[in-house]
Design a protein around this motif. Structure first.
Motif, PDB file in Angstrom:
ATOM      1  N   THR A   6       0.853  -1.185   0.000  1.00  0.00           N
ATOM      2  CA  THR A   6       0.000   0.000   0.000  1.00  0.00           C
ATOM      3  C   THR A   6       0.887   1.233   0.000  1.00  0.00           C
ATOM      4  OG1 THR A   6      -1.690  -1.163   1.246  1.00  0.00           O
ATOM      5  CG2 THR A   6      -1.799   1.243   1.257  1.00  0.00           C
ATOM      6  N   ILE A  86     -10.219   5.812   7.432  1.00  0.00           N
ATOM      7  CA  ILE A  86      -9.015   5.186   6.882  1.00  0.00           C
ATOM      8  C   ILE A  86      -7.881   6.195   6.781  1.00  0.00           C
ATOM      9  CG2 ILE A  86      -8.044   4.010   4.885  1.00  0.00           C
ATOM     10  CD1 ILE A  86     -10.790   2.888   4.304  1.00  0.00           C
ATOM     11  N   ASN A  90      -4.292   6.247   8.774  1.00  0.00           N
ATOM     12  CA  ASN A  90      -3.059   6.276   7.978  1.00  0.00           C
ATOM     13  C   ASN A  90      -2.158   7.434   8.401  1.00  0.00           C
ATOM     14  OD1 ASN A  90      -3.663   4.041   6.450  1.00  0.00           O
ATOM     15  ND2 ASN A  90      -4.629   5.180   4.794  1.00  0.00           N
ATOM     16  N   HIS A 122     -14.784  -0.279   6.576  1.00  0.00           N
ATOM     17  CA  HIS A 122     -13.594   0.554   6.734  1.00  0.00           C
ATOM     18  C   HIS A 122     -12.668  -0.023   7.796  1.00  0.00           C
ATOM     19  CE1 HIS A 122     -14.534   3.843   4.010  1.00  0.00           C
ATOM     20  NE2 HIS A 122     -15.805   3.697   4.375  1.00  0.00           N
ATOM     21  N   TYR A 124     -11.981  -3.077   8.101  1.00  0.00           N
ATOM     22  CA  TYR A 124     -11.158  -4.043   7.376  1.00  0.00           C
ATOM     23  C   TYR A 124      -9.942  -3.355   6.765  1.00  0.00           C
ATOM     24  CZ  TYR A 124      -9.650  -6.459   3.131  1.00  0.00           C
ATOM     25  OH  TYR A 124      -8.896  -7.001   2.124  1.00  0.00           O
ATOM     26  N   HIS A 125     -10.148  -2.245   6.113  1.00  0.00           N
ATOM     27  CA  HIS A 125      -9.023  -1.529   5.481  1.00  0.00           C
ATOM     28  C   HIS A 125      -8.050  -0.997   6.518  1.00  0.00           C
ATOM     29  CE1 HIS A 125     -10.614  -1.781   1.417  1.00  0.00           C
ATOM     30  NE2 HIS A 125     -11.806  -1.398   1.866  1.00  0.00           N
ATOM     31  N   ALA A 129      -4.148  -2.079   6.807  1.00  0.00           N
ATOM     32  CA  ALA A 129      -3.056  -1.104   6.803  1.00  0.00           C
ATOM     33  C   ALA A 129      -2.183  -1.238   8.041  1.00  0.00           C
ATOM     34  CB  ALA A 129      -3.634   0.313   6.719  1.00  0.00           C
ATOM     35  N   ASP A 167     -10.604 -10.514  -0.881  1.00  0.00           N
ATOM     36  CA  ASP A 167     -10.263  -9.671   0.258  1.00  0.00           C
ATOM     37  C   ASP A 167      -9.880 -10.503   1.477  1.00  0.00           C
ATOM     38  OD1 ASP A 167     -10.618  -7.300  -1.077  1.00  0.00           O
ATOM     39  OD2 ASP A 167     -12.723  -7.053  -0.478  1.00  0.00           O
TER      40      ASP A 167
END
Length: 445
Positions: A6, A86, A90, A122, A124-125, A129, A167
């Motif tokens: 990513t 997200i 980050n 979200h 999950y993301h 990350a 996923d």
């Protein structure tokens, strides 16, 4: 197959980004009426801003103080709007990378992720990350903080998120990579297998599926704690290796059900360096040692007498007799067998053994042992039945003897009474004679 990387594009200095993040936190906390985080950080950020403008080396302790306040206040991120959560996490992770020791902050962030987030997709993301960051930093501390949540809650999360196979596979592989980087080979293997299980049967022969199957198979064979290969043989992608990598699949079959003799014959015909591009070229010693343990487990499981002489073990494992006890102890530690070593008799007394496969042969062995057990029970029941009959018979005989003895005593008492009554009758009849004599005399006269 490595997890996808990513790329994050973040512009600005540490002080600018920290001030921006603090302002965002204040906006989330505004309804709570708490003190302004941005105002609280202003005295700490000012010296850092000056250092950045003069190209001087930033004060690491000062940055850590700023990050402590930011991370402590970041718990409110779980209530951020779906489209912002997200990017917010980050940015926080990016800021934490400027710390002198990111581990002490990453573990706290992982703890936040274990708490409910309004938007599951979200989450999950964010989790993906965070796991990627842990993998890149090889942070064992942060991974240890996340591991309990993965063990206890990940299945529920996956069910709630309703992820598609792609996923789910991406997440499992990311966790496996992070676990490997943190030194947890067992958890890494678990998630590689779970990633393998997401491959549909229709895609089992794809190049990506083959790559993942090779990874799962080689890691299972070389992992010293993996002895159950059923999840691998049940995978369509691994079964597809029967055609694309037949030699490697044959090796899997040996580890699944065969012994050291078959392995040595296989290696003599097909050197490990020639199998599937040499993925096992350096694993010769590990594979041989592992198969020794599996061979001993099979030997213990197939021994009807439950007694294994040291000489038999030494021959089967290709080791000196002096090393037999070491290999038995290693097999016990691996959980494959349970038993007791008898140095006096030079034998291993098997209490329990693990069947590596359970097919027709094993069912026949179970049937044989059940028949032996049944005959033993029948003999025991026969002994119990005969002892019970003997006990009842002896009881009846004792009761009869007691009754006869009682009757004998009664008869003796009756005879004694008759004799006493007869003696009394004689004593009463004797004085009657003198009374009749005078009568006779009178009659005579």
């Amino acid at each position: 197959m490595p997890a996808p990387s990513t790329t994050l594009l973040i512009e600005g200095s540490f002080s600018e980004l920290a001030d921006e993040f603090a302002q965002y936190i204040d906006a989330l906390r505004k309804p709570e009426g708490t003190a302004s985080l941005q105002a609280d950080l202003a005295p700490l950020l000012q010296p850092l801003r000056e250092q950045e403008q003069s190209d001087a080396q930033p004060d690491g302790k000062q940055r850590d103080e700023v990050l402590k306040k930011l991370v402590s206040a970041a718990a409110v991120l779980n209530g951020a709007p779906e489209k912002e959560i997200i990017s917010a996490y980050n940015l926080l992770v990016h800021l934490v990378h400027h710390a002198s020791d990111p581990d002490m902050f990453l573990s706290r962030i992982c703890a936040y992720l274990a708490k409910p987030i309004t938007s599951s997709p979200h989450r999950y993301h964010v989790l993906l990350a965070t796991v990627a960051v842990i993998r890149q930093t090889s942070s064992s501390v942060a991974f240890d903080a996340l591991k309990p949540q993965l063990t206890a809650q990940l299945p529920g999360w996956l069910a709630a998120w309703e992820l598609d196979d792609e996923d789910a596979q991406r997440l499992h592989l990311a966790i496996a990579d992070a676990a490997t980087a943190s030194g947890d080979a067992e958890l890494a293997q678990t998630h590689v297998i779970q990633a393998l299980q997401t491959i549909p049967a229709a895609n089992a022969s794809n190049p990506e599926s083959r790559e993942l199957a090779l990874r799962a198979l080689t890691s299972a064979l070389t992992n010293p704690t993996v002895f159950d290969f059923t999840p691998l043989t049940a995978s369509d992608a691994v079964q597809a290796l029967r055609s694309s990598d037949s030699t490697l699949f044959e090796l899997l079959e040996i580890f699944t059900a065969d012994t050291l003799d078959a392995y040595e014959a296989f290696v003599a015909a097909s050197p490990l360096a020639s199998i599937s591009g040499g993925v096992l070229a350096d694993a010769g010693d590990a594979l041989q040692n592992k198969l020794r343990l599996l061979t001993l487990a099979s030997l213990a499981a197939s021994t009807p007498s439950r007694s294994l002489p040291y000489a038999t073990i030494a021959t089967a494992l290709r080791v000196p007799a002096t090393d037999v006890e070491k290999w038995v102890i290693d097999t016990i530690r691996a959980g494959l067998v349970e038993g007791k070593l008898s140095q006096l008799r030079s034998e291993f007394l098997v209490h329990r053994a693990t069947y590596r496969v359970f097919g027709e042969k094993q069912w026949a062995e179970v049937q044989g042992r059940l028949m032996v057990w049944r005959r033993s029970l029948e003999r025991v029941l026969g002994v119990v039945r005969s002892e019970r009959e003997r006990f009842v018979r002896e009881g009846l005989q004792a009761a009869q003897a007691a009754e006869e003895a009682a009757q004998g005593k009664g008869n003796d008492r009756n005879k004694g009474g008759d004799r006493r009554r007869h003696g009394n009758n004689q004593q009463q009849a004797t004085p009657a004679a003198p009374v009749s004599a005078p009568v006779e005399a009178v009659a005579a006269e």
